[in-house]
Design a protein around this motif. Sequence first.
Motif, PDB file in Angstrom:
ATOM      1  N   THR A  42       7.224  -1.014 -66.129  1.00  0.00           N
ATOM      2  CA  THR A  42       6.396  -1.953 -65.373  1.00  0.00           C
ATOM      3  C   THR A  42       5.540  -2.828 -66.284  1.00  0.00           C
ATOM      4  O   THR A  42       5.041  -3.873 -65.853  1.00  0.00           O
ATOM      5  N   GLY A  43       5.381  -2.420 -67.538  1.00  0.00           N
ATOM      6  CA  GLY A  43       4.626  -3.240 -68.486  1.00  0.00           C
ATOM      7  C   GLY A  43       5.275  -4.569 -68.789  1.00  0.00           C
ATOM      8  O   GLY A  43       4.654  -5.446 -69.400  1.00  0.00           O
ATOM      9  N   VAL A  73       7.803  -6.122 -60.526  1.00  0.00           N
ATOM     10  CA  VAL A  73       7.088  -4.957 -61.053  1.00  0.00           C
ATOM     11  C   VAL A  73       7.303  -3.733 -60.169  1.00  0.00           C
ATOM     12  O   VAL A  73       7.591  -2.631 -60.661  1.00  0.00           O
ATOM     13  N   ASP A  74       7.169  -3.911 -58.858  1.00  0.00           N
ATOM     14  CA  ASP A  74       7.247  -2.778 -57.941  1.00  0.00           C
ATOM     15  C   ASP A  74       8.670  -2.232 -57.796  1.00  0.00           C
ATOM     16  O   ASP A  74       8.863  -1.015 -57.694  1.00  0.00           O
ATOM     17  N   ILE A  75       9.666  -3.135 -57.783  1.00  0.00           N
ATOM     18  CA  ILE A  75      11.025  -2.705 -57.451  1.00  0.00           C
ATOM     19  C   ILE A  75      11.992  -2.775 -58.639  1.00  0.00           C
ATOM     20  O   ILE A  75      12.621  -1.777 -58.999  1.00  0.00           O
ATOM     21  N   ALA A  76      12.099  -3.972 -59.272  1.00  0.00           N
ATOM     22  CA  ALA A  76      13.113  -4.146 -60.318  1.00  0.00           C
ATOM     23  C   ALA A  76      12.864  -3.257 -61.525  1.00  0.00           C
ATOM     24  O   ALA A  76      13.763  -2.546 -61.994  1.00  0.00           O
ATOM     25  N   TYR A  79      10.700   0.862 -59.110  1.00  0.00           N
ATOM     26  CA  TYR A  79      11.544   1.799 -58.362  1.00  0.00           C
ATOM     27  C   TYR A  79      12.946   1.935 -58.958  1.00  0.00           C
ATOM     28  O   TYR A  79      13.469   3.050 -59.087  1.00  0.00           O
ATOM     29  N   GLN A  80      13.573   0.808 -59.299  1.00  0.00           N
ATOM     30  CA  GLN A  80      14.947   0.867 -59.785  1.00  0.00           C
ATOM     31  C   GLN A  80      15.093   1.654 -61.092  1.00  0.00           C
ATOM     32  O   GLN A  80      16.160   2.181 -61.385  1.00  0.00           O
ATOM     33  N   PRO A 182      15.554  -0.274 -51.792  1.00  0.00           N
ATOM     34  CA  PRO A 182      14.626  -1.409 -51.851  1.00  0.00           C
ATOM     35  C   PRO A 182      15.153  -2.532 -52.745  1.00  0.00           C
ATOM     36  O   PRO A 182      15.612  -2.296 -53.860  1.00  0.00           O
ATOM     37  N   GLY A 183      15.114  -3.750 -52.224  1.00  0.00           N
ATOM     38  CA  GLY A 183      15.590  -4.907 -52.971  1.00  0.00           C
ATOM     39  C   GLY A 183      17.062  -5.205 -52.785  1.00  0.00           C
ATOM     40  O   GLY A 183      17.527  -6.285 -53.143  1.00  0.00           O
ATOM     41  N   HIS A 184      17.818  -4.278 -52.208  1.00  0.00           N
ATOM     42  CA  HIS A 184      19.248  -4.479 -51.986  1.00  0.00           C
ATOM     43  C   HIS A 184      19.474  -5.205 -50.666  1.00  0.00           C
ATOM     44  O   HIS A 184      18.738  -4.995 -49.699  1.00  0.00           O
ATOM     45  N   ARG A 185      20.522  -6.012 -50.622  1.00  0.00           N
ATOM     46  CA  ARG A 185      20.857  -6.709 -49.397  1.00  0.00           C
ATOM     47  C   ARG A 185      22.352  -6.988 -49.330  1.00  0.00           C
ATOM     48  O   ARG A 185      23.017  -7.103 -50.355  1.00  0.00           O
TER      49      ARG A 185
END
Length: 211
Positions: A42-43, A73-76, A79-80, A182-185
């Motif tokens: 996340t940095g 930051v939150d997902i790519a 979380y990923q 999250p983030g997938h579509r």
Amino acid sequence: MSDKRVASIVPPNKAYPRAELEEMVERWLQGNVACEKAGDWTGLGNFYTEGAVYSWNIGPNEEFVANGRREIVDIAVGYQMKGFEEWEYPYHDIVIDEKRGTVIGFWKQRAPYKRPDGSFYEIAGIGGSWFEYGGNFQWQWQRDFFDLGNAKDCFFQLAGAGVLSPVVKEKIHLQAKGKLLPGHRRLHPELSTFQKVRNTMAIAKIALLGR
């Protein structure tokens, strides 16, 4: 994010000084090394503009897109990357185009686990990132690419070796149930059962009969 915005990710025509892009790449590589050592990616958030887009493809009908620095930051890189804290992603080649303000970096995806022969599990094929520079030592967008078939094979091997982390197992479980992470579509409507059966029979016929 709409498909229209995804499709808008095309090479720009804005030139930047070569020295500035080289410094951006050096800062980026140092940032990657630091985050890899910390086990926390996340940095990297400060390397993206406020409205940056980060995406990659996950097969013929699935796409990952993080829209804006907060989602990146939150997902790519948040979380990923959970469950991959000990993996290494060394860059081995960089291509800079200062006339278009783009950079392509080629990297490897190497697990911390070894095969019986002593070699590390690693996703084979070509992997990398395509960046558009947005000035101020930040990326405007990033598009990752990797060999999906080899990635799946590597995870099959890691599963067989019993070394997948609980977090990664949970992600695989959710995907197997047809849930989007999250983030997938989806890129297109899902095929009907009839269409899937028809396509399977058609390819089976070609494989068996050559026609």
